[in-house]
Design a protein around this motif. Sequence first.
Motif, PDB file in Angstrom:
ATOM      1  N   ASN A   1     -37.905 -12.890  75.394  1.00 16.89           N
ATOM      2  CA  ASN A   1     -39.185 -13.001  74.682  1.00 16.89           C
ATOM      3  C   ASN A   1     -39.927 -14.286  75.059  1.00 16.89           C
ATOM      4  OD1 ASN A   1     -39.241 -10.568  73.374  1.00 16.89           O
ATOM      5  ND2 ASN A   1     -38.412 -11.353  71.454  1.00 16.89           N
TER       6      ASN A   1
ATOM      7  N   ALA B   1     -39.201  -5.375  64.260  1.00 19.74           N
ATOM      8  CA  ALA B   1     -39.686  -6.540  65.000  1.00 19.74           C
ATOM      9  C   ALA B   1     -40.946  -6.169  65.781  1.00 19.74           C
ATOM     10  CB  ALA B   1     -38.605  -7.065  65.947  1.00 19.74           C
TER      11      ALA B   1
ATOM     12  N   SER C   1     -48.730  -9.871  64.280  1.00 20.49           N
ATOM     13  CA  SER C   1     -49.084 -11.241  64.676  1.00 20.49           C
ATOM     14  C   SER C   1     -50.141 -11.252  65.782  1.00 20.49           C
ATOM     15  CB  SER C   1     -47.841 -12.030  65.099  1.00 20.49           C
ATOM     16  OG  SER C   1     -47.279 -11.510  66.271  1.00 20.49           O
ATOM     17  N   LEU C   2     -50.082 -10.286  66.690  1.00 18.29           N
ATOM     18  CA  LEU C   2     -51.124 -10.202  67.721  1.00 18.29           C
ATOM     19  C   LEU C   2     -52.481  -9.869  67.101  1.00 18.29           C
ATOM     20  CD1 LEU C   2     -49.178  -8.347  70.567  1.00 18.29           C
ATOM     21  CD2 LEU C   2     -49.930 -10.739  70.564  1.00 18.29           C
TER      22      LEU C   2
ATOM     23  N   GLU D   1     -44.478  -8.065  65.384  1.00 22.29           N
ATOM     24  CA  GLU D   1     -45.127  -8.679  66.533  1.00 22.29           C
ATOM     25  C   GLU D   1     -46.538  -8.129  66.726  1.00 22.29           C
ATOM     26  OE1 GLU D   1     -42.114  -7.864  69.402  1.00 22.29           O
ATOM     27  OE2 GLU D   1     -40.912  -9.577  68.782  1.00 22.29           O
ATOM     28  N   LYS D   2     -46.723  -6.833  66.467  1.00 20.40           N
ATOM     29  CA  LYS D   2     -48.067  -6.252  66.562  1.00 20.40           C
ATOM     30  C   LYS D   2     -48.977  -6.879  65.512  1.00 20.40           C
ATOM     31  CE  LYS D   2     -46.450  -4.684  69.519  1.00 20.40           C
ATOM     32  NZ  LYS D   2     -45.688  -5.813  69.323  1.00 20.40           N
TER      33      LYS D   2
ATOM     34  N   THR E   1     -38.144  -7.673  73.318  1.00 21.11           N
ATOM     35  CA  THR E   1     -38.271  -6.582  72.354  1.00 21.11           C
ATOM     36  C   THR E   1     -38.661  -5.290  73.058  1.00 21.11           C
ATOM     37  OG1 THR E   1     -38.936  -8.145  70.639  1.00 21.11           O
ATOM     38  CG2 THR E   1     -39.437  -5.829  70.240  1.00 21.11           C
TER      39      THR E   1
ATOM     40  N   TYR F   1     -49.557  -3.557  74.764  1.00 22.60           N
ATOM     41  CA  TYR F   1     -48.146  -3.581  74.383  1.00 22.60           C
ATOM     42  C   TYR F   1     -47.781  -2.363  73.530  1.00 22.60           C
ATOM     43  CZ  TYR F   1     -43.717  -5.492  72.670  1.00 22.60           C
ATOM     44  OH  TYR F   1     -42.404  -5.683  72.348  1.00 22.60           O
TER      45      TYR F   1
ATOM     46  N   ASN G   1     -47.570 -13.850  74.952  1.00 23.27           N
ATOM     47  CA  ASN G   1     -48.291 -12.754  74.295  1.00 23.27           C
ATOM     48  C   ASN G   1     -47.768 -11.366  74.664  1.00 23.27           C
ATOM     49  OD1 ASN G   1     -50.030 -14.467  72.867  1.00 23.27           O
ATOM     50  ND2 ASN G   1     -51.340 -14.653  74.661  1.00 23.27           N
TER      51      ASN G   1
ATOM     52  N   PHE H   1     -43.922  -9.527  74.227  1.00 23.77           N
ATOM     53  CA  PHE H   1     -42.542  -9.727  73.817  1.00 23.77           C
ATOM     54  C   PHE H   1     -41.637  -8.886  74.707  1.00 23.77           C
ATOM     55  CE2 PHE H   1     -45.393 -10.463  70.295  1.00 23.77           C
ATOM     56  CZ  PHE H   1     -45.003 -11.726  69.880  1.00 23.77           C
TER      57      PHE H   1
END
Length: 124
Positions: free
Chosen positions: A26, A81, A88-89, A85-86, A36, A101, A31, A33
Amino acid sequence: MKQVLLVFLGGGLGSVLRFIVSKPLNLVLQNFFLGTFLVNIVGCLLIGVILGISSRNNLLSANTTLFLATGFCGGFTTFSAFAFEKHSLLKNSELLHFSLYTIASIVVGIIAVAIGLWLSKLGE
């Protein structure tokens, strides 16, 4: 109770392996991951192979399938996760990275399951 223990043990093994594989990867790309992403794709491939083999002539017992598919693959793959992560983007207005992603994960994941099912049929 045996089935719960099988899922528990498989999930624990999968989670530890996910941590070992994804954490360093990661850090490779900003930007995206990568760890993951790769864990999810490999997990999709594995579950395709496992369920494909399991469905043919009872090559795997129900308990083995439960341990590997529900336990190990469930612990190894990281959809929660992935979702975080999506988020946070999106929160950081990284709409292009979010879109690329998300689409790549879903499309390549589905293709990996199909390849896994195909691989499970080799040698029939």
